[in-house]
Design a protein around this motif. Sequence first.
Motif, PDB file in Angstrom:
ATOM      1  N   TRP A 125      -0.026  10.179 -15.323  1.00 33.53           N
ATOM      2  CA  TRP A 125       1.241   9.617 -15.758  1.00 33.53           C
ATOM      3  C   TRP A 125       2.411  10.232 -15.007  1.00 33.53           C
ATOM      4  CZ3 TRP A 125       0.540   5.525 -18.776  1.00 33.53           C
ATOM      5  CH2 TRP A 125      -0.631   5.450 -19.534  1.00 33.53           C
ATOM      6  N   ASN A 126       3.351   9.390 -14.593  1.00 36.24           N
ATOM      7  CA  ASN A 126       4.612   9.854 -14.014  1.00 36.24           C
ATOM      8  C   ASN A 126       5.692   9.788 -15.075  1.00 36.24           C
ATOM      9  OD1 ASN A 126       3.832  10.404 -11.343  1.00 36.24           O
ATOM     10  ND2 ASN A 126       3.952   8.235 -10.789  1.00 36.24           N
ATOM     11  N   THR A 138       5.326   5.990 -16.515  1.00 35.80           N
ATOM     12  CA  THR A 138       4.493   4.970 -15.887  1.00 35.80           C
ATOM     13  C   THR A 138       3.166   5.590 -15.477  1.00 35.80           C
ATOM     14  OG1 THR A 138       5.471   5.427 -13.719  1.00 35.80           O
ATOM     15  CG2 THR A 138       6.480   3.667 -15.025  1.00 35.80           C
ATOM     16  N   ASN A 139       2.156   4.749 -15.326  1.00 41.37           N
ATOM     17  CA  ASN A 139       0.884   5.252 -14.835  1.00 41.37           C
ATOM     18  C   ASN A 139       0.703   4.870 -13.368  1.00 41.37           C
ATOM     19  OD1 ASN A 139       0.552   2.524 -15.357  1.00 41.37           O
ATOM     20  ND2 ASN A 139      -1.549   2.722 -16.087  1.00 41.37           N
ATOM     21  N   ILE A 140      -0.294   5.473 -12.752  1.00 42.72           N
ATOM     22  CA  ILE A 140      -0.541   5.291 -11.322  1.00 42.72           C
ATOM     23  C   ILE A 140      -1.764   4.390 -11.157  1.00 42.72           C
ATOM     24  CG2 ILE A 140      -0.952   6.468  -9.132  1.00 42.72           C
ATOM     25  CD1 ILE A 140       0.191   9.012 -10.523  1.00 42.72           C
ATOM     26  N   VAL A 141      -1.512   3.088 -10.921  1.00 43.24           N
ATOM     27  CA  VAL A 141      -2.605   2.127 -10.760  1.00 43.24           C
ATOM     28  C   VAL A 141      -2.243   1.137  -9.658  1.00 43.24           C
ATOM     29  CG1 VAL A 141      -3.488   2.240 -13.127  1.00 43.24           C
ATOM     30  CG2 VAL A 141      -1.619   0.683 -12.586  1.00 43.24           C
ATOM     31  N   ARG A 145      -2.315  -5.499 -13.819  1.00 49.11           N
ATOM     32  CA  ARG A 145      -2.865  -5.804 -15.144  1.00 49.11           C
ATOM     33  C   ARG A 145      -3.055  -4.557 -15.973  1.00 49.11           C
ATOM     34  NH1 ARG A 145      -8.268  -8.895 -13.915  1.00 49.11           N
ATOM     35  NH2 ARG A 145      -8.350  -7.166 -12.421  1.00 49.11           N
ATOM     36  N   TYR A 146      -3.211  -3.425 -15.307  1.00 50.44           N
ATOM     37  CA  TYR A 146      -3.473  -2.176 -16.021  1.00 50.44           C
ATOM     38  C   TYR A 146      -2.275  -1.218 -15.965  1.00 50.44           C
ATOM     39  CZ  TYR A 146      -8.097  -4.168 -15.546  1.00 50.44           C
ATOM     40  OH  TYR A 146      -9.164  -5.027 -15.598  1.00 50.44           O
ATOM     41  N   SER A 147      -1.143  -1.738 -15.555  1.00 50.36           N
ATOM     42  CA  SER A 147       0.042  -0.881 -15.470  1.00 50.36           C
ATOM     43  C   SER A 147       0.611  -0.628 -16.864  1.00 50.36           C
ATOM     44  CB  SER A 147       1.105  -1.516 -14.577  1.00 50.36           C
ATOM     45  OG  SER A 147       1.608  -2.696 -15.170  1.00 50.36           O
ATOM     46  N   ARG A 148       1.305   0.490 -16.998  1.00 47.02           N
ATOM     47  CA  ARG A 148       1.976   0.858 -18.235  1.00 47.02           C
ATOM     48  C   ARG A 148       3.379   1.326 -17.869  1.00 47.02           C
ATOM     49  NH1 ARG A 148      -2.236  -1.109 -19.233  1.00 47.02           N
ATOM     50  NH2 ARG A 148      -3.953  -0.304 -20.493  1.00 47.02           N
ATOM     51  N   ARG A 149       4.362   0.873 -18.626  1.00 45.36           N
ATOM     52  CA  ARG A 149       5.731   1.342 -18.430  1.00 45.36           C
ATOM     53  C   ARG A 149       6.397   1.454 -19.804  1.00 45.36           C
ATOM     54  NH1 ARG A 149       9.982   1.459 -14.550  1.00 45.36           N
ATOM     55  NH2 ARG A 149      12.030   1.232 -15.527  1.00 45.36           N
ATOM     56  N   LEU A 150       6.619   2.671 -20.220  1.00 45.39           N
ATOM     57  CA  LEU A 150       7.274   2.940 -21.500  1.00 45.39           C
ATOM     58  C   LEU A 150       8.594   3.642 -21.218  1.00 45.39           C
ATOM     59  CD1 LEU A 150       7.069   2.972 -24.652  1.00 45.39           C
ATOM     60  CD2 LEU A 150       6.117   5.280 -24.418  1.00 45.39           C
ATOM     61  N   THR A 151       9.679   3.069 -21.741  1.00 44.48           N
ATOM     62  CA  THR A 151      11.004   3.647 -21.557  1.00 44.48           C
ATOM     63  C   THR A 151      11.538   4.091 -22.907  1.00 44.48           C
ATOM     64  OG1 THR A 151      11.346   2.083 -19.744  1.00 44.48           O
ATOM     65  CG2 THR A 151      13.271   3.284 -20.531  1.00 44.48           C
TER      66      THR A 151
END
Length: 307
Positions: A125-126, A138-141, A145-151
């Motif tokens: 995770w970044n 965010t994750n590193i992908v 389809r498998y990305s994650r972005r939480l603010t």
Amino acid sequence: MTFPSECVSNWRYRDNVYKSAESGLPYHLYLKRDEARREYTLEFSAKILKDRYVELITIDNIDDCLQCVNSLDFCDIDIERLLSTAQVKAVDFTKDVRLEDIPTAGNMRGLKSILKLSMKNYRRWNCHDYRGNGLVITNIVADSRYSRRLTIYDKAHELRLNRNREFLRLLDDSERLLNYFNDRVRFELRATTQHQLRRWLNTDDLAPTSVLSSTADPIALVMAEMFNPINAVPDDAVRELQGSTLRTQDRLALLKCLDWDLARVEAHVREHSRRSITESMKPYRDLYSLHFDISQPINIVEVVENL
């Protein structure tokens, strides 16, 4: 969302794409007419509700949101037909949480410290500052389809920025809106693919009414991938860490040198330790807890999920 062209009549705009930014509206609204595919694409934010913005977009007000689009008078949307035929393509899932309901946080700085300490895997995770008053994780992908972005950010602070000045001028009672968001933190999860929506909502039905009626909690689901519970620092560990031993001072020096960035600390430790990374990082995490006064155990996932 996308929907068949039969849902719209009397298109009166000069182009095939209506963009709020080009029309002077201080909130996001986008409607594109694709004549070749005989479909429309519509995007809008909850700010279209103006003074009712705090409601966000729900099953109870989706008709009102679409009526707001119709009130702009550049086309006529058949709302009933749209809701029965549209497919949702992207969503910003949102939850507004009062800071006082998050144990030990106190303020945005305290919450950021808790989140950084709770991270499960600093290599997966970044975590970066968000406009000086929040975090974006965010994750590193390679596959979206498998990305994650939480603010996570201070919503009242964000509303007071210059870029929201015109939106506040639209309101009948902007102070009431700002007072509502005082000391509230927004958790915002972006879903940009239907694969994400199906997985997070646990459904194949992406009709607007189905998405808005869902009882799933995508934010809690993704936070569970990101965060571990924080345990209290044991008393004997506190005494040892406060004892100013040479080893403790060395660890403190590294934390300070790397700006208390646990991801950078872990990367350094991995290069210089043969022990398990969990064991090697524990004293650094304990020092971090003491420095930022995280004095009690907290499971940030459960806290947000239960609010």
